[in-house]
Design an enzyme around this catalytic site. Structure first.
Site, PDB file in Angstrom:
ATOM      1  N   ASN A  13      19.214  33.145   0.757  1.00 25.97           N
ATOM      2  CA  ASN A  13      18.522  31.927   0.660  1.00 25.97           C
ATOM      3  C   ASN A  13      18.708  31.633  -0.792  1.00 25.97           C
ATOM      4  O   ASN A  13      18.725  32.151  -1.917  1.00 25.97           O
ATOM      5  CB  ASN A  13      17.184  32.166   0.487  1.00 25.97           C
ATOM      6  CG  ASN A  13      16.155  30.835   0.182  1.00 25.97           C
ATOM      7  OD1 ASN A  13      16.799  30.076  -0.035  1.00 25.97           O
ATOM      8  ND2 ASN A  13      15.099  31.246  -0.253  1.00 25.97           N
ATOM      9  N   TRP A  14      19.653  30.657  -0.695  1.00 21.72           N
ATOM     10  CA  TRP A  14      20.667  30.085  -1.953  1.00 21.72           C
ATOM     11  C   TRP A  14      19.572  29.217  -2.990  1.00 21.72           C
ATOM     12  O   TRP A  14      19.843  29.005  -3.905  1.00 21.72           O
ATOM     13  CB  TRP A  14      21.768  29.256  -1.725  1.00 21.72           C
ATOM     14  CG  TRP A  14      22.951  30.102  -1.328  1.00 21.72           C
ATOM     15  CD1 TRP A  14      22.779  31.505  -1.161  1.00 21.72           C
ATOM     16  CD2 TRP A  14      24.368  29.530  -1.029  1.00 21.72           C
ATOM     17  NE1 TRP A  14      24.347  31.817  -0.525  1.00 21.72           N
ATOM     18  CE2 TRP A  14      24.992  30.583  -0.737  1.00 21.72           C
ATOM     19  CE3 TRP A  14      24.640  28.164  -1.015  1.00 21.72           C
ATOM     20  CZ2 TRP A  14      26.564  30.710  -0.383  1.00 21.72           C
ATOM     21  CZ3 TRP A  14      26.073  28.322  -0.664  1.00 21.72           C
ATOM     22  CH2 TRP A  14      26.863  29.361  -0.181  1.00 21.72           C
ATOM     23  N   LYS A  15      18.396  28.738  -2.104  1.00 24.25           N
ATOM     24  CA  LYS A  15      17.492  28.051  -3.009  1.00 24.25           C
ATOM     25  C   LYS A  15      18.129  26.710  -3.501  1.00 24.25           C
ATOM     26  O   LYS A  15      19.085  26.364  -2.779  1.00 24.25           O
ATOM     27  CB  LYS A  15      16.850  28.843  -4.161  1.00 24.25           C
ATOM     28  CG  LYS A  15      16.110  30.254  -3.699  1.00 24.25           C
ATOM     29  CD  LYS A  15      15.442  30.648  -4.552  1.00 24.25           C
ATOM     30  CE  LYS A  15      14.848  32.099  -3.874  1.00 24.25           C
ATOM     31  NZ  LYS A  15      13.821  32.844  -4.645  1.00 24.25           N
ATOM     32  N   HIS A 106       8.339  29.419   2.864  1.00 22.12           N
ATOM     33  CA  HIS A 106       8.633  30.079   1.837  1.00 22.12           C
ATOM     34  C   HIS A 106       7.684  30.057   0.855  1.00 22.12           C
ATOM     35  O   HIS A 106       7.082  28.830   0.324  1.00 22.12           O
ATOM     36  CB  HIS A 106      10.040  29.667   1.253  1.00 22.12           C
ATOM     37  CG  HIS A 106      10.568  30.621   0.496  1.00 22.12           C
ATOM     38  ND1 HIS A 106      10.506  30.742  -1.134  1.00 22.12           N
ATOM     39  CD2 HIS A 106      11.557  31.707   0.349  1.00 22.12           C
ATOM     40  CE1 HIS A 106      10.763  31.643  -1.761  1.00 22.12           C
ATOM     41  NE2 HIS A 106      11.664  32.127  -0.895  1.00 22.12           N
ATOM     42  N   GLU A 108       7.777  29.564  -2.502  1.00 21.96           N
ATOM     43  CA  GLU A 108       8.098  28.376  -3.263  1.00 21.96           C
ATOM     44  C   GLU A 108       7.532  27.074  -2.635  1.00 21.96           C
ATOM     45  O   GLU A 108       7.027  26.245  -3.473  1.00 21.96           O
ATOM     46  CB  GLU A 108       9.730  28.358  -3.808  1.00 21.96           C
ATOM     47  CG  GLU A 108       9.768  29.531  -4.913  1.00 21.96           C
ATOM     48  CD  GLU A 108      11.303  30.084  -4.485  1.00 21.96           C
ATOM     49  OE1 GLU A 108      12.133  29.376  -4.187  1.00 21.96           O
ATOM     50  OE2 GLU A 108      11.571  31.249  -4.954  1.00 21.96           O
ATOM     51  N   GLU A 178       7.715  38.662   2.256  1.00 17.30           N
ATOM     52  CA  GLU A 178       8.239  38.327   0.921  1.00 17.30           C
ATOM     53  C   GLU A 178       6.894  38.487   0.026  1.00 17.30           C
ATOM     54  O   GLU A 178       6.238  37.269  -0.086  1.00 17.30           O
ATOM     55  CB  GLU A 178       8.792  37.071   0.857  1.00 17.30           C
ATOM     56  CG  GLU A 178       9.968  36.998   1.690  1.00 17.30           C
ATOM     57  CD  GLU A 178      11.132  36.014   1.030  1.00 17.30           C
ATOM     58  OE1 GLU A 178      12.181  36.476   0.753  1.00 17.30           O
ATOM     59  OE2 GLU A 178      10.706  34.835   1.089  1.00 17.30           O
ATOM     60  N   GLY A 184      12.405  37.187  -7.120  1.00 17.61           N
ATOM     61  CA  GLY A 184      13.105  36.855  -8.275  1.00 17.61           C
ATOM     62  C   GLY A 184      12.485  37.735  -9.338  1.00 17.61           C
ATOM     63  O   GLY A 184      12.933  37.103 -10.633  1.00 17.61           O
ATOM     64  N   SER A 222      13.714  40.520  -4.336  1.00 18.10           N
ATOM     65  CA  SER A 222      14.614  41.354  -5.213  1.00 18.10           C
ATOM     66  C   SER A 222      15.435  42.279  -4.350  1.00 18.10           C
ATOM     67  O   SER A 222      15.663  43.490  -4.764  1.00 18.10           O
ATOM     68  CB  SER A 222      13.730  41.852  -6.335  1.00 18.10           C
ATOM     69  OG  SER A 222      13.213  40.912  -7.066  1.00 18.10           O
ATOM     70  N   GLY A 243      17.619  36.266  -1.970  1.00 19.42           N
ATOM     71  CA  GLY A 243      17.620  35.288  -3.054  1.00 19.42           C
ATOM     72  C   GLY A 243      18.576  35.268  -3.895  1.00 19.42           C
ATOM     73  O   GLY A 243      19.791  35.317  -3.401  1.00 19.42           O
ATOM     74  N   GLY A 244      18.596  35.887  -4.931  1.00 12.57           N
ATOM     75  CA  GLY A 244      19.261  35.968  -6.094  1.00 12.57           C
ATOM     76  C   GLY A 244      20.690  36.738  -5.616  1.00 12.57           C
ATOM     77  O   GLY A 244      21.817  36.237  -5.982  1.00 12.57           O
TER      78      GLY A 244
HETATM   79  C1  PEP Z   1      13.481  34.671  -1.794  1.00 13.19           C
HETATM   80  O1  PEP Z   1      13.337  33.814  -2.446  1.00 13.19           O
HETATM   81  O2  PEP Z   1      13.431  34.422  -0.606  1.00 13.19           O
HETATM   82  C2  PEP Z   1      13.862  35.986  -2.506  1.00 13.19           C
HETATM   83  C3  PEP Z   1      13.609  36.975  -1.693  1.00 13.19           C
HETATM   84  O3  PEP Z   1      14.344  35.888  -3.589  1.00 13.19           O
HETATM   85  P1  PEP Z   1      15.105  37.132  -4.516  1.00 13.19           P
HETATM   86  O4  PEP Z   1      15.725  37.836  -3.579  1.00 13.19           O
HETATM   87  O5  PEP Z   1      15.916  36.568  -5.447  1.00 13.19           O
HETATM   88  O6  PEP Z   1      13.645  38.101  -4.947  1.00 13.19           O
END
Ligand code: PEP
Length: 263
Positions: A13-15, A106, A108, A178, A184, A222, A243-244
């Site tokens: 997920n590049w956001k 999600h 967010e 999640e 994040g 994470s 994500g990251g």
């Molecule tokens: C996400 O936003 O879906 C996510 C899991 O982010 P991260 O891996 O950066 O925690």
């Protein structure tokens, strides 16, 4: 009940990242890694969710990869079809561009963009009717976890969509658990805690759908190369929403390998 035979999914997920040139570079590096060190398609689904603006460009770039890598939308409109809805992208428009996968719910979107359960139900319904596969995100806040409500919150989020998912449409659903406090933040749920929640989710799903045993449940929060192997070893963790770490081709590739190697 556990489900070790489910083919895992690893989805990046590049956001709201990165700029165009960096996205092309990232895809190019990832394709090279897949060529040099294959992640077999029979062992793992792979997907990347770029910004809406880049969906078709990334799809074109991924079409030259040595194996399928799905292009995933990060969201869709609550409105179906076509019409006077400025700024919106419907399920039908995604499908028309051969985008077959979409994230819904999600944290967010829930927190920052007021995606309420009723709005999410409209999104899930539209996506399924258009033939998309929905990666439906659920997860509790730190406060909910600390007050012992995590399981209840997560199961309620799953029950919320049951009203709009027909019996056969559960085959078009992937769940992503999640925990919000792990997104994040660098904090990951321990493999034991994640497995416990995933098993509860599967048990909850078994009350709702006959497809509970085959339904993929991804972990997100994470995920990185350092914790992917341990997470991948858990019987009810059928992949990762990343994500990251998905913004680094080598890290994302290593996470994909960790999950493919469990097969
Ligand atoms: C996400 O936003 O879906 C996510 C899991 O982010 P991260 O891996 O950066 O925690």
């Amino acid at each position: 009940m556990s489900a070790t035979t489910i083919k895992p999914w690893v989805v990046g997920n590049w956001k709201m990242n990165p700029i165009h040139a960096d996205a092309q570079q990232l895809i190019s590096e990832f394709k090279t890694l897949l060529q040099d060190s294959p992640v077999e398609a029979e062992k793992c689904h792979l997907g990347i969710a770029p910004v809406t603006l880049a969906l078709t460009q990334i799809q074109a770039a991924l079409s030259e990869a040595v194996r399928p890598v799905y292009t995933v939308a990060q969201d869709l409109s609550r409105i179906a079809g076509l019409g006077a809805y400025t700024g919106e992208v419907s399920a039908e428009l995604l499908k028309d561009s051969q985008i077959d996968y979409v994230l819904v719910g999600h944290s967010e979107r829930r927190e920052l963009f007021a995606d309420t359960p009723s709005i999410l139900n409209e999104k899930v319904k539209n996506a399924l009717q258009a033939g998309l596969t929905v990666i439906y995100c659920v997860g509790e806040s730190l406060q909910q976890r600390e007050s012992g409500q995590a399981e209840q919150v997560v199961l309620q989020q799953i029950c919320d969509i049951a009203a709009v998912v027909d019996a056969e449409q559960w085959q078009q659903i992937v769940i992503a658990y999640e925990p919000i406090w792990a997104i994040g933040t660098g904090k990951t749920a321990s493999p034991e805690d994640a497995q416990t929640m995933h098993a509860k989710i599967r048990e909850g799903l078994s009350q709702i759908t006959a497809y509970a045993v085959t339904l993929p449940i991804l972990y997100g929060g994470s995920v990185k190369p350092e914790n992917a192997v341990e997470l991948a070893a858990c019987p009810d963790i059928n992949g990762a929403l990343v994500g990251g770490a998905s913004l680094n081709a080598a890290s994302f590739h290593q996470i994909a390998q960790a999950f493919a190697n469990t097969q």
